[in-house]
Design an enzyme around this catalytic site. Structure first.
Site, PDB file in Angstrom:
ATOM      1  N   ASP A 248       0.823  -1.207   0.000  1.00 10.80           N
ATOM      2  CA  ASP A 248       0.000   0.000   0.000  1.00 10.80           C
ATOM      3  C   ASP A 248       0.857   1.256   0.000  1.00 10.80           C
ATOM      4  O   ASP A 248       2.053   1.218   0.249  1.00 10.80           O
ATOM      5  CB  ASP A 248      -0.901   0.000   1.236  1.00 10.80           C
TER       6      ASP A 248
ATOM      7  N   LYS B  57      -3.243   3.256  -2.353  1.00 14.80           N
ATOM      8  CA  LYS B  57      -4.553   3.901  -2.342  1.00 14.80           C
ATOM      9  C   LYS B  57      -4.425   5.189  -1.574  1.00 14.80           C
ATOM     10  O   LYS B  57      -3.898   5.213  -0.482  1.00 14.80           O
ATOM     11  CB  LYS B  57      -5.525   3.013  -1.572  1.00 14.80           C
TER      12      LYS B  57
ATOM     13  N   MET C 143      -7.992   7.965   9.568  1.00 17.51           N
ATOM     14  CA  MET C 143      -8.447   8.677   8.369  1.00 17.51           C
ATOM     15  C   MET C 143      -9.337   9.840   8.783  1.00 17.51           C
ATOM     16  O   MET C 143     -10.414  10.052   8.220  1.00 17.51           O
ATOM     17  CB  MET C 143      -9.210   7.723   7.430  1.00 17.51           C
TER      18      MET C 143
HETATM   19  N1  SAH Z   1      -4.073  -0.612   9.033  1.00 14.09           N
HETATM   20  C1  SAH Z   1      -3.602   0.694   9.386  1.00 14.09           C
HETATM   21  C2  SAH Z   1      -4.637   1.766   9.118  1.00 14.09           C
HETATM   22  C3  SAH Z   1      -4.974   1.920   7.688  1.00 14.09           C
HETATM   23  S1  SAH Z   1      -6.068   3.263   7.424  1.00 14.09           S
HETATM   24  C4  SAH Z   1      -3.156   0.694  10.837  1.00 14.09           C
HETATM   25  O1  SAH Z   1      -3.356  -0.289  11.525  1.00 14.09           O
HETATM   26  O2  SAH Z   1      -2.568   1.684  11.277  1.00 14.09           O
HETATM   27  C5  SAH Z   1      -4.951   4.570   7.126  1.00 14.09           C
HETATM   28  C6  SAH Z   1      -4.945   5.517   8.298  1.00 14.09           C
HETATM   29  O3  SAH Z   1      -4.082   5.017   9.289  1.00 14.09           O
HETATM   30  C7  SAH Z   1      -4.389   6.883   7.978  1.00 14.09           C
HETATM   31  O4  SAH Z   1      -5.358   7.718   7.391  1.00 14.09           O
HETATM   32  C8  SAH Z   1      -4.015   7.369   9.351  1.00 14.09           C
HETATM   33  O5  SAH Z   1      -5.132   7.791  10.072  1.00 14.09           O
HETATM   34  C9  SAH Z   1      -3.514   6.099   9.987  1.00 14.09           C
HETATM   35  N2  SAH Z   1      -2.048   5.982   9.915  1.00 14.09           N
HETATM   36  C10 SAH Z   1      -1.329   5.090   9.234  1.00 14.09           C
HETATM   37  N3  SAH Z   1      -0.009   5.268   9.452  1.00 14.09           N
HETATM   38  C11 SAH Z   1       0.109   6.299  10.292  1.00 14.09           C
HETATM   39  C12 SAH Z   1       1.200   6.974  10.905  1.00 14.09           C
HETATM   40  N4  SAH Z   1       2.476   6.602  10.681  1.00 14.09           N
HETATM   41  N5  SAH Z   1       0.934   8.005  11.718  1.00 14.09           N
HETATM   42  C13 SAH Z   1      -0.328   8.384  11.970  1.00 14.09           C
HETATM   43  N6  SAH Z   1      -1.385   7.785  11.424  1.00 14.09           N
HETATM   44  C14 SAH Z   1      -1.192   6.750  10.608  1.00 14.09           C
END
Ligand code: SAH
Length: 464
Positions: A248, A270, A383
């Site tokens: 991703d 995405k 998100m």
């Molecule tokens: N599976 C992922 C989430 C996917 S949805 C997880 O467990 O973290 C994507 C969202 O994850 C982003 O919009 C943001 O809100 C969050 N996210 C992912 N990586 C991040 C990071 N390094 N710092 C802050 N938020 C993060």
């Protein structure tokens, strides 16, 4: 095509040449590379021809060719550089059943000798039917430069492995093996020396046999929030063994670096509201590569089970009976809460924590706002940047305290991590002003522990 190229077997064949000068020498140098028996007829042979005769490389008759000399010869070369003599010898050879070539006389020749690039057993023959010898020479020079001299050795040793490689099923598996040998393992082993070739080939074959004994498999791997050190050992191992990595947008380059060098890397990034690879296309990629027998790592940011559309992918591959397993990862809420020195749950404050998404496939996501509006509730909002105003409005509408702490952590665990401290009352405006381009996680109901606010974190002024 007036002349049809073929490769002639020369073992136990007899080739006769008439002539002893330069033209004869040029042809003999080529002919001596074959397995044929060679006879030369010349009253005045060049010293090289004498020497080859002395070494037993050819039979030399110090006289002009005459009737009976070409009986049973497969090929005959008229190379006296004298049209009358060439015509005479050619007539004899023709009558005695040999295929005749008269040097520099295409018209009266039954065959021509091409320009040859020799990496025995790999030979490239170039012919222009006499139209453009210059072109043939240029192509030859170009190929000579392009084909490494080690190619012959590679091919020779490869050939001795053909029987063993037949243990691999015909088709893609066998092709992949030979491709890996000729274009990767082989040339690399040759750099270390020719004797490294056979062991390298054995190792490669073992590896490929092992590979086909395993059916395709998908590991859904949580890649964590971005810091490669927050990968699990299992995630590392899976990356190390993957044939295909489908990843991703939020996966950092440092993590992709850890994948096996030969792995096929497929970006299906995405972006929240931006362009994306269709989920159906991602499902199809998984199925296609798994049915081909690939060990696939489906690399998702954070933990694969959190807002990762994991179930759709599992359903798609399960329809085809493809095996899978999940490697858990550190979700961004865990990384973000660590960044602000807090706990997700705390005795006496919150006994539960909600993971929310700001928007879902239908738009802004709806939740039990009334329950969240009670004091002491904590929620990790994924998100949540674009939906900040919507979330804020709903909570206030359901009676939440406007002074409830809200903390946004952008790029949690990454070198460019930022922390924005605000309240429910100002969250939407503050988030907008902070102009965050990285992924951000919003905590509702949590403020950074005072000591955790390091110098490089961003703190916006409260505007009452
Ligand atoms: N599976 C992922 C989430 C996917 S949805 C997880 O467990 O973290 C994507 C969202 O994850 C982003 O919009 C943001 O809100 C969050 N996210 C992912 N990586 C991040 C990071 N390094 N710092 C802050 N938020 C993060």
């Amino acid at each position: 095509m007036d002349h049809f190229p073929i490769f002639l077997a020369t073992k136990d064949q007899h080739i006769v040449l008439s002539g002893g000068g330069d033209a004869a020498l040029a042809k003999l140098r080529l002919l001596l590379k074959t397995a044929a028996r060679i006879s030369v007829f010349s009253a005045f042979p060049a010293p090289e021809i004498e020497a080859w005769a002395a070494q037993g490389k050819l039979r030399l008759q110090r006289r002009p060719l005459s009737h009976g000399d070409t009986l049973c010869a497969t090929l005959f070369y008229a190379a006296d550089e004298d049209p009358a003599e060439d015509a005479r010898t050619a007539a004899i050879a023709r009558a005695e059943g040999a295929l005749v070539n008269i040097v520099d006389n295409l018209e009266d020749s039954a065959f021509i000798t091409p320009a040859i690039v020799d990496r025995d057993p790999v030979t490239v023959a170039i012919g222009t039917e006499g139209a453009a010898p210059v072109l043939a020479r240029a192509i030859k020079a170009d190929l000579e430069e392009r084909l490494p001299t080690s190619l012959g050795t590679l091919a020779r040793i490869g050939k001795s492995f053909r029987k063993m490689a037949d243990a691999l099923p015909f088709g893609r598996a066998r092709r992949d093996f030979w491709r890996a040998y000729y274009f990767d393992t082989g040339p690399k082993a040759m750099l270390e020396g020719e004797d490294h070739l056979a062991p390298a080939l054995e190792g490669l074959l073992r590896q490929h046999l092992h590979k086909i004994s395993r059916p395709g498999h998908v590991a859904f791997v949580g890649g964590g929030p971005g810091d490669p050190e927050l990968l699990t050992l299992k995630a590392r191992r899976a990356l190390d063994e993957a044939d295909v990595v489908i990843y991703d947008r939020l996966i950092s380059p440092e993590i992709l670096e850890l994948a096996r060098r030969e792995a096929l890397m497929i970006d299906v990034g995405k972006e929240g509201f931006g362009p994306s690879t269709d989920q159906d296309d991602i499902n199809a990629l998984l199925v296609q590569h798994a049915l081909d027998g690939a060990q696939i790592v489906r690399l998702k940011s954070g933990d694969a089970t959190v807002f990762g559309r994991l179930d759709e992918e599992i359903d798609a591959i399960s329809l085809h009976g493809i095996d899978w397993h999940i490697v858990p990862g550190i979700t961004s809420a865990s990384a973000a809460v660590a960044a602000i020195g807090q706990s997700l749950t705390r005795r006496g404050r919150n006994a539960s924590v909600r993971f929310l998404t700001g928007h879902d496939m239908k738009g802004f996501a709806d939740h039990d706002w009334a329950a969240l509006a009670r004091t002491g509730e904590v929620a990790a909002i994924y998100m949540g940047k674009r939906s900040a105003r919507f979330v804020q409005g709903r909570l206030i509408m359901h009676g939440a305290d406007r002074m409830t702490p809200v903390t946004v952590i952008e790029n949690a665990s990454r070198p460019n991590q930022r922390v924005l401290q605000t309240t429910l009352n100002h969250m939407a405006k503050d988030i907008e002003q902070a102009d965050m381009s990285g992924p951000a996680l919003t905590f509702y109901g949590l403020a950074p522990r005072a000591a955790a606010l390091a110098a490089n974190t961003l703190q916006l002024e409260e505007m009452a």
